[in-house]
Design a protein around this motif. Structure first.
Motif, PDB file in Angstrom:
ATOM      1  N   VAL A  91      50.601  40.728  33.340  1.00  0.00           N
ATOM      2  CA  VAL A  91      49.817  39.503  34.405  1.00  0.00           C
ATOM      3  C   VAL A  91      50.820  39.386  36.048  1.00  0.00           C
ATOM      4  N   ALA A 136      48.451  39.330  38.595  1.00  0.00           N
ATOM      5  CA  ALA A 136      48.502  38.624  39.674  1.00  0.00           C
ATOM      6  C   ALA A 136      48.800  39.462  41.781  1.00  0.00           C
ATOM      7  N   VAL A 165      46.683  39.089  44.688  1.00  0.00           N
ATOM      8  CA  VAL A 165      47.282  38.635  46.471  1.00  0.00           C
ATOM      9  C   VAL A 165      46.704  39.638  46.802  1.00  0.00           C
TER      10      VAL A 165
END
Length: 595
Positions: free
Chosen positions: A428, A432, A436
């Motif tokens: 994760v 993530a 970004v």
């Protein structure tokens, strides 16, 4: 610009398409970018039906042309990968904390399903370490195998069913785009971290420990070794290091392996609300990981033969083999790299090699399974650790570090997250960070000032090619991404900054910026906020005595600009097909202005 514009290339101001037409076009690009049914259009109905079946069931495409020569290659490859499937099946079942026989079952039924629906000639089906460990770590959150093995195994089968359903639905809806969020850096970091983690888990077998941690992170493993160091068995350690001596020395073996074909497990699927969260979580995560790994591996070997595989058909194939596998005492399978590499190098020609492997596994289950009951656990630990060392891509880490520091960080975060926290959180965190980065590209899109290379007449980024020359009174900017609400304000500020910087340069040369040319060739979409931003930019420019000119807006963008009346606002004479046309018109106006 009126007189000059009469000779310029015409710009299309056609009536915008209807909403249904735009929606169909957009959905086609999202779900059918490869236009798989284009070859069916001009065929008779009966021929379209036949090709349709061949498209959705690939075995109908290659089996009619199958011959003995191809079979000889596939037999050799199938027997070779079967010999690898036996120790791998037992080893990875151990990682998943399920009976070893289930690992062997998982190389019997799923390969048959893949041979029918899979599109890769080289992919060899089997279990994988990362998914095995992830399933174990997730299911153990609700029940430990030593506490209730029957319930634990039932939840593993349920997780496999969930994974298969997710994969099949994604394939039917052609949602391969979701797998694309697992970037190469994310997969590299996750797999490397998982390899380290799996090697650490094998210390229990190599050290001969009877007790160990159920957690997978590095700190827990070190703490467990420190706590139970008195249990270390020197014979296991020696055997683990000197692999050739372990068969006669160790007393820890796999356990009973009953011979026979897979029993049905459909009645063992467990949807109890107390436990269902863990199978759904494990199945959903492993579905994506297995898809990303299997499709990436299949494509890698297909490229070597200048061939193509359909990612969406692969999703359906993986999904069906896991759904049916969950009904027949198998757990999650995909296309492991090691087995696929062996299959490729052994000379496989078609998916028939998977059928041969399946037949070999069937014979093993019927007659030879009990023999493997005496396989020492330390041997399995050594086999797993040896295989995992090859998955630690330290060269790839270095390559990413030298090439792209952000990709390196994505990779490193994934690896360290898996090693020090959990596999789920590591994955994760890496995804993530990758998102970004993607959002940063969307929110801060690139733009550049264009200049002309006199020798070739090509317009290029003057920062990259300092030799590019500008035009007095004209600033040419190229915007490099769609204009959305997320980046509209930045684009406005960036364009105005370009204007401010250019005015300083122009003033020092005794001239003023009179025209801003915006190259829209790379902009494939714009929303209402983006259009409002263009209106605001135009107002700011008019206040400075500067006119806005658009160059080569694409179909979807032009339609939005027409419907929003922006084209009426700036006038059709301010829209050009090419930079040359725009510069010629602007120069005419500049020359006609009084000095």
């Amino acid at each position: 610009m009126t007189n000059s514009s009469q000779a310029r290339a015409p710009v299309s101001f056609a009536e915008p398409r209807s909403f249904p037409a735009v929606l169909r076009a957009n959905l086609k690009e999202v779900f059918f970018p490869d236009d798989p049914f284009s070859e069916f259009k001009d065929e008779p109905f009966s021929r379209r039906v036949t090709k349709g079946f061949q498209y959705f069931i690939p075995i109908l495409n290659w089996l009619p042309n199958y011959n003995l020569n191809l079979f000889m290659y596939d037999v050799l490859a199938g027997i070779t990968i079967a010999s690898l499937a036996i120790p791998q099946g037992i080893s990875y079942a151990k990682l998943a904390n399920i009976p070893p026989i289930i690992g062997l079952y998982s190389s019997f039924v799923p390969p048959l399903i893949y041979a029918v629906f899979g599109s890769s000639k080289h992919l060899a089906v089997g279990t994988v370490a990362a998914s095995s460990l992830l399933i174990a770590a997730t299911i153990e959150e609700v029940v430990k195998p030593q506490d209730n093995l029957e319930l634990y195994v039932s939840l593993v089968f349920t997780a496999t069913l969930v994974s298969g359903l997710v994969q099949t639905i994604m394939g039917l809806l052609r949602l391969g785009i979701l797998v694309d969020f697992l970037s190469h850096s994310t997969i590299t970091g996750f797999m490397s971290g998982t390899a380290v983690l799996i090697c650490l888990q094998q210390l229990k077998g190599i050290l001969g420990l009877k007790h160990f941690t159920h957690h997978t992170d590095l700190v827990s493993v070190i703490h467990a070794i420190s706590t139970y160091k008195n249990e270390c068995n020197w014979r296991s350690i020696v055997i683990g290091v000197i692999f050739l001596a372990f068969l006669q020395s160790t007393r820890y073996v796999v356990g009973e392996l009953k011979k026979g074909i897979n029993p049905l497990s459909i009645q063992r699927l467990n949807f109890d609300s107390k436990y269902i969260y863990a199978p759904i979580k494990a199945g959903s995560i492993t579905a994506l990981i297995a898809l990303a790994e299997g499709i990436a591996i299949g494509r890698s070997f297909a490229v070597m033969k200048n061939e193509h595989i359909d990612g969406n058909k692969e999703m359906i194939a993986f999904g069906l083999m896991n759904i049916i596998g969950s009904f027949t005492s198998c757990y999650l399978t995909t296309g492991p790299f090691s087995k696929t590499a062996v299959n490729f190098n052994a000379g496989c020609r078609t998916p028939m090699s998977n059928v041969v492997m399946s037949i070999c596994m069937c014979l093993t289950l019927l007659f030879l399974a009990p023999i493997f009951s005496y396989t020492p656990l330390v041997a399995l630990s050594a086999i797993i650790a040896s295989a995992m060392l090859g998955l630690i891509k330290y060269k790839k880490f270095y390559h990413l570090y030298k090439t792209d520091k952000f990709d390196f960080m994505i990779c490193l975060v994934g690896a360290l997250g898996v090693i020090f926290v959990t596999m789920t959180y590591g994955l994760v965190l890496s995804i993530a960070l990758a998102l970004v980065r993607a959002l940063l590209h969307v929110a801060r899109p690139p733009s550049c000032k264009l200049g002309s290379m006199v020798e070739s007449g090509i317009y290029c980024d003057v920062e990259q090619y300092p030799g590019g020359t500008g035009f007095p009174g004209i600033l040419i900017l190229q915007l490099g991404s769609p204009i959305y609400f997320a980046n509209a304000n930045y684009i406005r500020e960036r364009v105005l900054r370009w204007i401010r910087d250019e005015q300083k340069i122009s003033n020092s040369k005794g001239s003023n910026v009179e025209y801003l040319l915006l190259d829209f060739g790379a902009i494939n979409s714009i929303d209402v906020t983006g259009i409002e931003t263009l209106v605001e930019i135009r107002k700011s420019l008019l206040a400075k005595g500067i006119k806005m000119v658009l160059i080569n807006p694409r179909l979807g963008v032009m339609e939005k600009l027409i419907l929003s009346k922006f084209i009426e606002l700036i006038g059709k004479e301010s829209v050009f097909l090419s930079i040359d046309d725009a510069i010629e018109a602007c120069n005419f106006s500049l020359k006609s202005m009084p000095v």
